[in-house]
Design a protein around this motif. Structure first.
Motif, PDB file in Angstrom:
ATOM      1  N   GLU A 197      24.096  -1.259 -11.978  1.00 35.68           N
ATOM      2  CA  GLU A 197      24.228  -0.940 -10.516  1.00 35.68           C
ATOM      3  C   GLU A 197      22.886  -1.363  -9.962  1.00 35.68           C
ATOM      4  O   GLU A 197      21.630  -1.073 -10.467  1.00 35.68           O
ATOM      5  N   PRO A 198      22.788  -1.792  -8.658  1.00 38.89           N
ATOM      6  CA  PRO A 198      21.562  -1.908  -8.018  1.00 38.89           C
ATOM      7  C   PRO A 198      20.718  -0.642  -7.878  1.00 38.89           C
ATOM      8  O   PRO A 198      21.385   0.542  -7.907  1.00 38.89           O
ATOM      9  N   ILE A 199      19.602  -0.606  -8.007  1.00 37.33           N
ATOM     10  CA  ILE A 199      18.587   0.443  -7.977  1.00 37.33           C
ATOM     11  C   ILE A 199      17.588   0.236  -6.883  1.00 37.33           C
ATOM     12  O   ILE A 199      16.698  -0.683  -6.927  1.00 37.33           O
ATOM     13  N   ASN A 200      17.176   1.285  -6.090  1.00 43.32           N
ATOM     14  CA  ASN A 200      16.261   1.384  -4.967  1.00 43.32           C
ATOM     15  C   ASN A 200      15.010   1.625  -5.464  1.00 43.32           C
ATOM     16  O   ASN A 200      14.966   2.379  -6.491  1.00 43.32           O
ATOM     17  N   ILE A 201      13.895   0.893  -5.409  1.00 45.20           N
ATOM     18  CA  ILE A 201      12.876   1.311  -5.804  1.00 45.20           C
ATOM     19  C   ILE A 201      12.014   1.882  -4.651  1.00 45.20           C
ATOM     20  O   ILE A 201      11.665   1.390  -3.640  1.00 45.20           O
ATOM     21  N   GLY A 202      12.492   3.214  -4.535  1.00 45.49           N
ATOM     22  CA  GLY A 202      12.583   4.339  -3.507  1.00 45.49           C
ATOM     23  C   GLY A 202      11.671   5.441  -3.765  1.00 45.49           C
ATOM     24  O   GLY A 202      11.432   5.777  -4.933  1.00 45.49           O
ATOM     25  N   GLN A 203      10.946   5.910  -2.610  1.00 46.81           N
ATOM     26  CA  GLN A 203      10.123   7.140  -2.741  1.00 46.81           C
ATOM     27  C   GLN A 203      10.442   8.153  -1.729  1.00 46.81           C
ATOM     28  O   GLN A 203       9.922   9.281  -1.754  1.00 46.81           O
ATOM     29  N   ASN A 204      11.582   7.668  -1.055  1.00 40.43           N
ATOM     30  CA  ASN A 204      12.055   8.476   0.009  1.00 40.43           C
ATOM     31  C   ASN A 204      10.919   9.056   0.954  1.00 40.43           C
ATOM     32  O   ASN A 204      11.026  10.197   1.420  1.00 40.43           O
ATOM     33  N   TYR A 205      10.209   8.351   1.291  1.00 38.17           N
ATOM     34  CA  TYR A 205       8.943   8.324   2.218  1.00 38.17           C
ATOM     35  C   TYR A 205       8.529   7.529   3.367  1.00 38.17           C
ATOM     36  O   TYR A 205       8.197   6.215   2.638  1.00 38.17           O
ATOM     37  N   GLY A 206       8.499   8.054   4.406  1.00 40.26           N
ATOM     38  CA  GLY A 206       8.313   6.893   5.354  1.00 40.26           C
ATOM     39  C   GLY A 206       7.024   7.160   6.249  1.00 40.26           C
ATOM     40  O   GLY A 206       6.801   8.140   6.462  1.00 40.26           O
ATOM     41  N   LEU A 207       6.431   6.082   6.841  1.00 43.91           N
ATOM     42  CA  LEU A 207       4.972   6.311   7.810  1.00 43.91           C
ATOM     43  C   LEU A 207       5.162   5.512   8.837  1.00 43.91           C
ATOM     44  O   LEU A 207       5.764   4.360   8.880  1.00 43.91           O
ATOM     45  N   SER A 208       4.917   5.947  10.079  1.00 43.17           N
ATOM     46  CA  SER A 208       5.107   5.026  11.348  1.00 43.17           C
ATOM     47  C   SER A 208       3.946   4.123  11.219  1.00 43.17           C
ATOM     48  O   SER A 208       2.914   4.462  10.657  1.00 43.17           O
ATOM     49  N   VAL A 209       4.089   3.023  11.977  1.00 44.38           N
ATOM     50  CA  VAL A 209       3.286   2.181  11.976  1.00 44.38           C
ATOM     51  C   VAL A 209       1.888   2.624  12.528  1.00 44.38           C
ATOM     52  O   VAL A 209       0.847   2.098  12.275  1.00 44.38           O
ATOM     53  N   ARG A 210       2.057   3.388  13.505  1.00 48.63           N
ATOM     54  CA  ARG A 210       0.818   3.828  14.193  1.00 48.63           C
ATOM     55  C   ARG A 210       0.134   4.913  13.272  1.00 48.63           C
ATOM     56  O   ARG A 210      -1.105   4.673  13.098  1.00 48.63           O
ATOM     57  N   GLU A 211       0.725   5.535  12.491  1.00 49.20           N
ATOM     58  CA  GLU A 211      -0.120   6.348  11.459  1.00 49.20           C
ATOM     59  C   GLU A 211      -0.797   5.411  10.435  1.00 49.20           C
ATOM     60  O   GLU A 211      -1.807   5.636   9.979  1.00 49.20           O
ATOM     61  N   LEU A 212       0.018   4.199  10.257  1.00 55.37           N
ATOM     62  CA  LEU A 212      -0.628   3.245   9.283  1.00 55.37           C
ATOM     63  C   LEU A 212      -1.942   2.729   9.801  1.00 55.37           C
ATOM     64  O   LEU A 212      -3.154   2.500   9.141  1.00 55.37           O
ATOM     65  N   ILE A 213      -1.691   2.348  10.848  1.00 59.51           N
ATOM     66  CA  ILE A 213      -3.157   1.766  11.608  1.00 59.51           C
ATOM     67  C   ILE A 213      -4.160   2.637  11.681  1.00 59.51           C
ATOM     68  O   ILE A 213      -5.189   2.259  11.430  1.00 59.51           O
ATOM     69  N   ASN A 214      -3.750   4.020  11.988  1.00 58.54           N
ATOM     70  CA  ASN A 214      -4.780   4.934  11.779  1.00 58.54           C
ATOM     71  C   ASN A 214      -5.596   4.831  10.525  1.00 58.54           C
ATOM     72  O   ASN A 214      -6.901   5.061  10.462  1.00 58.54           O
ATOM     73  N   ILE A 215      -4.839   5.007   9.178  1.00 56.16           N
ATOM     74  CA  ILE A 215      -5.431   4.785   8.059  1.00 56.16           C
ATOM     75  C   ILE A 215      -6.443   3.525   7.927  1.00 56.16           C
ATOM     76  O   ILE A 215      -7.327   3.598   7.335  1.00 56.16           O
ATOM     77  N   ILE A 216      -5.742   2.469   8.369  1.00 53.15           N
ATOM     78  CA  ILE A 216      -6.248   1.187   8.161  1.00 53.15           C
ATOM     79  C   ILE A 216      -7.664   1.208   8.922  1.00 53.15           C
ATOM     80  O   ILE A 216      -8.738   0.586   8.461  1.00 53.15           O
ATOM     81  N   VAL A 217      -7.717   1.520  10.044  1.00 52.03           N
ATOM     82  CA  VAL A 217      -8.811   1.483  11.136  1.00 52.03           C
ATOM     83  C   VAL A 217      -9.892   2.233  10.531  1.00 52.03           C
ATOM     84  O   VAL A 217     -11.099   1.769  10.294  1.00 52.03           O
ATOM     85  N   ARG A 218      -9.396   3.754   9.739  1.00 51.05           N
ATOM     86  CA  ARG A 218     -10.642   4.436   9.072  1.00 51.05           C
ATOM     87  C   ARG A 218     -11.129   4.014   8.153  1.00 51.05           C
ATOM     88  O   ARG A 218     -12.376   3.725   7.847  1.00 51.05           O
ATOM     89  N   GLU A 219     -10.213   3.187   7.228  1.00 52.38           N
ATOM     90  CA  GLU A 219     -10.574   2.747   5.838  1.00 52.38           C
ATOM     91  C   GLU A 219     -11.562   1.335   5.814  1.00 52.38           C
ATOM     92  O   GLU A 219     -12.535   1.040   5.104  1.00 52.38           O
ATOM     93  N   ALA A 220     -11.310   0.734   7.109  1.00 50.65           N
ATOM     94  CA  ALA A 220     -11.975  -0.670   7.258  1.00 50.65           C
ATOM     95  C   ALA A 220     -13.089  -0.387   8.245  1.00 50.65           C
ATOM     96  O   ALA A 220     -13.910  -1.328   8.521  1.00 50.65           O
ATOM     97  N   ARG A 221     -13.348   0.950   8.716  1.00 48.11           N
ATOM     98  CA  ARG A 221     -14.485   1.334   9.707  1.00 48.11           C
ATOM     99  C   ARG A 221     -14.509   0.297  10.764  1.00 48.11           C
ATOM    100  O   ARG A 221     -15.478  -0.209  11.190  1.00 48.11           O
ATOM    101  N   TYR A 222     -13.393   0.002  11.376  1.00 47.52           N
ATOM    102  CA  TYR A 222     -13.146  -0.617  12.705  1.00 47.52           C
ATOM    103  C   TYR A 222     -13.407   0.354  13.856  1.00 47.52           C
ATOM    104  O   TYR A 222     -12.619   1.150  13.933  1.00 47.52           O
ATOM    105  N   GLU A 223     -14.259  -0.334  14.810  1.00 45.13           N
ATOM    106  CA  GLU A 223     -14.646   0.841  15.854  1.00 45.13           C
ATOM    107  C   GLU A 223     -13.973   0.539  17.086  1.00 45.13           C
ATOM    108  O   GLU A 223     -14.121   1.143  18.176  1.00 45.13           O
ATOM    109  N   GLY A 224     -13.335  -0.527  17.117  1.00 44.41           N
ATOM    110  CA  GLY A 224     -12.531  -1.287  18.448  1.00 44.41           C
ATOM    111  C   GLY A 224     -11.376  -0.291  18.784  1.00 44.41           C
ATOM    112  O   GLY A 224     -10.953   0.468  18.078  1.00 44.41           O
TER     113      GLY A 224
END
Ligand SMILES: NC(=O)c1ccc[n+]([C@@H]2O[C@H](COP(=O)([O-])OP(=O)(O)OC[C@H]3O[C@@H](n4cnc5c(N)ncnc54)[C@H](OP(=O)(O)O)[C@@H]3O)[C@@H](O)[C@H]2O)c1
Length: 310
Positions: free
Chosen positions: A232-259
């Motif tokens: 049977e097919p198997i989900n490679i799943g974590q049952n965990y999602g994040l909004s694009v906005r939350e992701l951008i916040n992580i990326i901006v912080r980790e990449a030290r972008y100040e704009g």
């Protein structure tokens, strides 16, 4: 084990081939740039028959951004269907004992579902934004089942959420969502841009998989082919999602972008929410530890910094 990674120079294929090689499997990577054309039956049969692999990891596809797969809907359907039809026919002719692994993009699931469960695949149409590509991903399941029924071919199908990590294309039409965001932020930081436009509203919720994790799951599966539970097919799943906005916040912080981040709401978000049920995954891969999202994003930022300028 003799393993053929189709699309082995693409984003997913390169990650998979790297991990499989570490364990000293005999790995051949093939894609368009090596002269293989999966849209051409003779080319497909020749390459498959020459190699006669024990395992084929099918990472070849004609795919790109949401915009790309909508604008080129007919070509996307035509090319991807021919690649799949030729592959299954050539495997039947050239190496019928081989096992095929298919990473099936989760855009194959019904567009209205919020949580994707393997048994609900056919409970509605794919989302309109991925109509052509999503339907070709569904056909991977149809091909697996029909070739199994008539010819005894063995496929293992994994439903896979959006991936991120090293080796993605830097072409804006081809780069995958999270990688495209990370690349944009790294570029903006390096070039000192005062603001950065991001498409959509930022509200879409997605599950994200670090591509080397997908590769580790394929490796574990390759080494446990004799066990039960792969039919049977198997989900490679974590049952965990994040909004694009939350992701951008992580990326901006980790990449030290100040704009500033400016959201272009005239561009589509796609389906509002996609997360994967992880029940079957935990049964099949007990104890598997996924890479922490922030750590994976940090590694991917390092990758984009290492290839800058792009
Ligand atoms: N990326 C994700 O987030 C994600 C998530 C879930 C599932 N998946 C699935 O994983 C698979 C690979 O996706 P990807 O992101 O790695 O795509 P990608 O980076 O665009 O790579 C596609 C690969 O396919 C090869 N290819 C295209 N047309 C071909 C043809 N006619 N003959 C032979 N090879 C051909 C390309 O060859 P060249 O490099 O030589 O041009 C490339 O190596 C797809 O089925 C996709 O749906 C991906």
């Amino acid at each position: 084990m003799k393993i053929l990674v189709l699309g082995g120079h693409g984003f997913v294929g390169r990650n998979v081939a790297d991990v499989l090689r570490e364990l000293r499997h005999e790995v051949t990577s093939l894609s368009r740039r090596d002269g293989l054309d999966l849209t051409d039956y003779e080319s497909t049969e020749k390459h498959i028959t020459d190699i006669t692999p024990d395992l084929i990891v099918n990472c070849a596809a004609e795919v790109g951004s949401l915009n790309y797969v909508s604008m080129k809907a007919a070509d996307i359907f035509d090319v991807n269907m021919r690649m799949l039809l030729n592959l299954y026919k050539a495997v039947k002719v050239g190496t019928p004992d081989a096992v095929i692994f298919n990473p099936v993009a989760n855009c194959a699931f019904p567009g209205i579902s919020e949580k994707y469960t393997e048994s609900n695949l056919w409970d509605g149409s794919v989302h309109q934004s991925v109509f052509a590509y999503g339907n070709t991903r569904r056909m991977m399941i149809v091909l697996s089942e029909t070739y199994s029924t008539q010819y005894g071919l063995r496929s293992i199908n994994f439903f896979v959420p959006n991936m991120y990590g090293p080796y993605d294309s830097t072409d804006p039409n081809k780069a995958h969502a999270l990688n495209a965001l990370i690349g944009k932020v790294v570029k903006a930081q390096r070039e000192g841009l005062g603001q950065l436009e991001v498409w959509g509203s930022g509200g879409a919720i997605r599950e994200w998989l670090y591509a080397p994790d997908c590769a580790r799951i394929f490796l574990q599966t390759a080494e446990r082919l004799d066990e039960y539970g792969w039919d049977e097919p198997i989900n490679i799943g974590q049952n965990y999602g994040l909004s694009v906005r939350e992701l951008i916040n992580i990326i901006v912080r980790e990449a030290r972008y100040e704009g500033a981040i400016v959201w272009n709401r005239s561009m589509p978000d796609g389906a509002p929410k996609k997360v994967m049920d992880d029940t079957r995954f935990h049964k099949q891969f007990p104890g598997f530890i996924f890479t922490d999202l922030v750590a994976g994003i940090r590694e991917t930022i390092r990758y984009y910094e290492s290839i800058y300028p792009f």
